[in-house]
Write an enzyme that holds these catalytic residues in place. Sequence first.
Site, PDB file in Angstrom:
ATOM      1  N   ASP A 127       0.948  -1.120  -0.210  1.00 42.03           N
ATOM      2  CA  ASP A 127       0.069  -0.221  -0.189  1.00 42.03           C
ATOM      3  C   ASP A 127       0.883   1.166   0.028  1.00 42.03           C
ATOM      4  O   ASP A 127       2.023   1.271   0.400  1.00 42.03           O
ATOM      5  CB  ASP A 127      -0.928   0.218   1.338  1.00 42.03           C
ATOM      6  CG  ASP A 127      -1.966  -0.993   1.210  1.00 42.03           C
ATOM      7  OD1 ASP A 127      -2.327  -1.563   0.385  1.00 42.03           O
ATOM      8  OD2 ASP A 127      -2.457  -1.310   2.432  1.00 42.03           O
ATOM      9  N   ARG A 177      -0.528  -0.759  -8.885  1.00 41.56           N
ATOM     10  CA  ARG A 177      -2.255  -0.376  -8.720  1.00 41.56           C
ATOM     11  C   ARG A 177      -2.031   1.082  -8.671  1.00 41.56           C
ATOM     12  O   ARG A 177      -1.719   1.679  -7.557  1.00 41.56           O
ATOM     13  CB  ARG A 177      -2.468  -0.924  -7.217  1.00 41.56           C
ATOM     14  CG  ARG A 177      -3.983  -0.791  -6.816  1.00 41.56           C
ATOM     15  CD  ARG A 177      -4.421  -1.585  -5.536  1.00 41.56           C
ATOM     16  NE  ARG A 177      -3.773  -1.063  -4.498  1.00 41.56           N
ATOM     17  CZ  ARG A 177      -3.547  -1.535  -3.296  1.00 41.56           C
ATOM     18  NH1 ARG A 177      -3.367  -2.797  -3.481  1.00 41.56           N
ATOM     19  NH2 ARG A 177      -3.085  -0.968  -2.363  1.00 41.56           N
TER      20      ARG A 177
HETATM   21  C1  LIG Z   1      -8.398  -1.571  -4.449  1.00 42.99           C
HETATM   22  C2  LIG Z   1      -7.829  -0.072  -3.662  1.00 42.99           C
HETATM   23  C3  LIG Z   1      -6.822  -0.033  -3.163  1.00 42.99           C
HETATM   24  C4  LIG Z   1      -6.404   1.218  -2.547  1.00 42.99           C
HETATM   25  N1  LIG Z   1      -5.156   1.315  -1.882  1.00 42.99           N
HETATM   26  C5  LIG Z   1      -4.843   2.928  -1.519  1.00 42.99           C
HETATM   27  C6  LIG Z   1      -3.518   2.829  -1.070  1.00 42.99           C
HETATM   28  O1  LIG Z   1      -2.804   2.080  -0.904  1.00 42.99           O
HETATM   29  N2  LIG Z   1      -3.254   4.211  -0.761  1.00 42.99           N
HETATM   30  C7  LIG Z   1      -4.213   5.195  -0.892  1.00 42.99           C
HETATM   31  O2  LIG Z   1      -3.783   6.209  -0.457  1.00 42.99           O
HETATM   32  N3  LIG Z   1      -5.636   5.021  -1.270  1.00 42.99           N
HETATM   33  C8  LIG Z   1      -5.740   3.767  -1.578  1.00 42.99           C
HETATM   34  N4  LIG Z   1      -7.068   3.401  -2.064  1.00 42.99           N
HETATM   35  C9  LIG Z   1      -8.215   4.874  -1.922  1.00 42.99           C
HETATM   36  C10 LIG Z   1      -8.096   5.727  -3.126  1.00 42.99           C
HETATM   37  O3  LIG Z   1      -6.897   6.198  -3.027  1.00 42.99           O
HETATM   38  C11 LIG Z   1      -9.278   6.552  -3.362  1.00 42.99           C
HETATM   39  O4  LIG Z   1      -9.099   7.537  -1.923  1.00 42.99           O
HETATM   40  C12 LIG Z   1     -10.588   5.892  -3.130  1.00 42.99           C
HETATM   41  O5  LIG Z   1     -10.466   4.758  -4.075  1.00 42.99           O
HETATM   42  C13 LIG Z   1     -11.586   6.749  -3.715  1.00 42.99           C
HETATM   43  O6  LIG Z   1     -11.493   7.371  -4.996  1.00 42.99           O
HETATM   44  P1  LIG Z   1     -12.152   6.927  -6.458  1.00 42.99           P
HETATM   45  O7  LIG Z   1     -11.157   6.769  -7.434  1.00 42.99           O
HETATM   46  O8  LIG Z   1     -12.754   5.589  -6.032  1.00 42.99           O
HETATM   47  O9  LIG Z   1     -13.309   7.899  -6.658  1.00 42.99           O
HETATM   48  P2  LIG Z   1     -13.478   9.576  -6.210  1.00 42.99           P
HETATM   49  O10 LIG Z   1     -13.033  10.630  -6.905  1.00 42.99           O
HETATM   50  O11 LIG Z   1     -13.628   9.436  -4.462  1.00 42.99           O
HETATM   51  O12 LIG Z   1     -15.011   9.440  -6.647  1.00 42.99           O
HETATM   52  C14 LIG Z   1     -15.653   9.469  -7.942  1.00 42.99           C
HETATM   53  C15 LIG Z   1     -16.799   8.878  -7.922  1.00 42.99           C
HETATM   54  O13 LIG Z   1     -16.583   7.403  -7.979  1.00 42.99           O
HETATM   55  C16 LIG Z   1     -17.932   7.135  -7.346  1.00 42.99           C
HETATM   56  N5  LIG Z   1     -17.541   6.533  -5.903  1.00 42.99           N
HETATM   57  C17 LIG Z   1     -16.549   6.801  -5.177  1.00 42.99           C
HETATM   58  N6  LIG Z   1     -16.740   6.240  -4.040  1.00 42.99           N
HETATM   59  C18 LIG Z   1     -17.814   5.689  -3.928  1.00 42.99           C
HETATM   60  C19 LIG Z   1     -18.491   5.125  -3.015  1.00 42.99           C
HETATM   61  N7  LIG Z   1     -17.965   4.944  -1.728  1.00 42.99           N
HETATM   62  N8  LIG Z   1     -19.808   4.695  -3.393  1.00 42.99           N
HETATM   63  C20 LIG Z   1     -20.402   4.899  -4.332  1.00 42.99           C
HETATM   64  N9  LIG Z   1     -19.706   5.409  -5.467  1.00 42.99           N
HETATM   65  C21 LIG Z   1     -18.628   6.070  -5.184  1.00 42.99           C
HETATM   66  C22 LIG Z   1     -18.620   8.089  -7.428  1.00 42.99           C
HETATM   67  O14 LIG Z   1     -19.650   7.981  -8.632  1.00 42.99           O
HETATM   68  C23 LIG Z   1     -17.971   9.460  -7.293  1.00 42.99           C
HETATM   69  O15 LIG Z   1     -18.334  10.500  -7.710  1.00 42.99           O
HETATM   70  C24 LIG Z   1      -7.368   2.345  -2.802  1.00 42.99           C
HETATM   71  C25 LIG Z   1      -8.624   2.388  -3.392  1.00 42.99           C
HETATM   72  C26 LIG Z   1      -8.957   0.842  -3.951  1.00 42.99           C
HETATM   73  C27 LIG Z   1     -10.316   0.990  -4.619  1.00 42.99           C
END
Ligand SMILES: Cc1cc2nc3c(=O)[nH]c(=O)nc-3n(C[C@H](O)[C@H](O)[C@H](O)COP(=O)(O)OP(=O)(O)OC[C@H]3O[C@@H](n4cnc5c(N)ncnc54)[C@H](O)[C@@H]3O)c2cc1C
Length: 303
Positions: A127, A177
């Site tokens: 991560d 990732r």
């Molecule tokens: C598999 C995985 C591993 C990760 N590992 C890390 C890591 O190691 N370090 C780190 O800093 N971050 C990590 N993250 C978190 C990541 O950085 C984001 O904070 C998180 O995924 C939210 O961003 P987003 O791209 O989903 O979209 P966002 O920009 O938050 O949202 C964009 C759109 O996505 C949809 N959406 C987003 N969240 C939701 C929800 N909860 N329910 C419904 N729709 C939603 C909506 O349509 C929203 O308008 C990880 C995320 C994933 C999925």
Amino acid sequence: MLRNTLLWASTNPLLSEKLPRYRFVQRATRRFMPGEDRDDALAAAEALDQRGIDAMITLLGEDLSSRDEVDGVVRHYQEALSDIADRGITTEISVKPTQLGLEYGVEEARARLGELAAATPSLVWVDMEGSKHVDATLEIFKSVKEDAGNVGLCLQAYLRRTKDDLDALLPLDPAIRLVKGAYDEPASIAFEKKGEVDRNFVELTQTLLRARETGGGLPVFGTHDPRMIGEVSRMAYELGLGKDQYEIAMLFGIRRPEQARLARTGNRVRVLISYGPAWFPWYMRRLAERPANLWFVAKQIIG
Ligand SMILES: Cc1cc2nc3c(=O)[nH]c(=O)nc-3n(C[C@H](O)[C@H](O)[C@H](O)COP(=O)(O)OP(=O)(O)OC[C@H]3O[C@@H](n4cnc5c(N)ncnc54)[C@H](O)[C@@H]3O)c2cc1C
């Protein structure tokens, strides 16, 4: 303001200690965390497996403060890898460098990551935590990647430096990732506007898919964003890459119908299942990403 309050709560030790003790707070987490124990996480991974969705598990907790705790985490993951092999599922593990003893230096965390990579033929994911750990995390990743091979690394599109970091990593044919980033970082080092982060995510996606076209490595796109997922599919299609050449990863409990739809239409989908007693800061960060989920939490509490 709500987002900042939730991020503040995620770093408040008093709230972290008190709130998780309440039953109603525990109930509100179930949608996004199948339980606190490894068995809960692996049972959820098995259920996903039956629906054609792969899983990754991660034990919550960061910034561990004693070597005994670090030993405990490494043992925990070694047992998890053995349970995964017994269950015959394709589940991977995803670990935080600060859980592996980064506090005691890069060499300590590097050795622990190497031990975990040696315990499985599958990828062990690293991560990415807050920005102060990025240099050390890259160093650990590169070293174990060169020795063992089976490690993957998370990179954050909100950091201005990530483009250069990715370019430097590509000769290693890495499993990367790509996520947007979940921590509260200053504007001097991170894009602040969603539009800027999205633009960078799309550019990095293009770099990763082009690298996949010509080399090895595995691009994984960790996002729930329909627009980002659309861009990934479109660019991959235009480059002539099959759906088996990359993965879409989401968090457990988030956009479940979309996870199922992607799997049904031939995409490789992986779901990250978080578990463990130290879930409070992580849960607050998830709510900060999407304060609309507070309505869901309120319904769970009332229900
Ligand atoms: C598999 C995985 C591993 C990760 N590992 C890390 C890591 O190691 N370090 C780190 O800093 N971050 C990590 N993250 C978190 C990541 O950085 C984001 O904070 C998180 O995924 C939210 O961003 P987003 O791209 O989903 O979209 P966002 O920009 O938050 O949202 C964009 C759109 O996505 C949809 N959406 C987003 N969240 C939701 C929800 N909860 N329910 C419904 N729709 C939603 C909506 O349509 C929203 O308008 C990880 C995320 C994933 C999925």
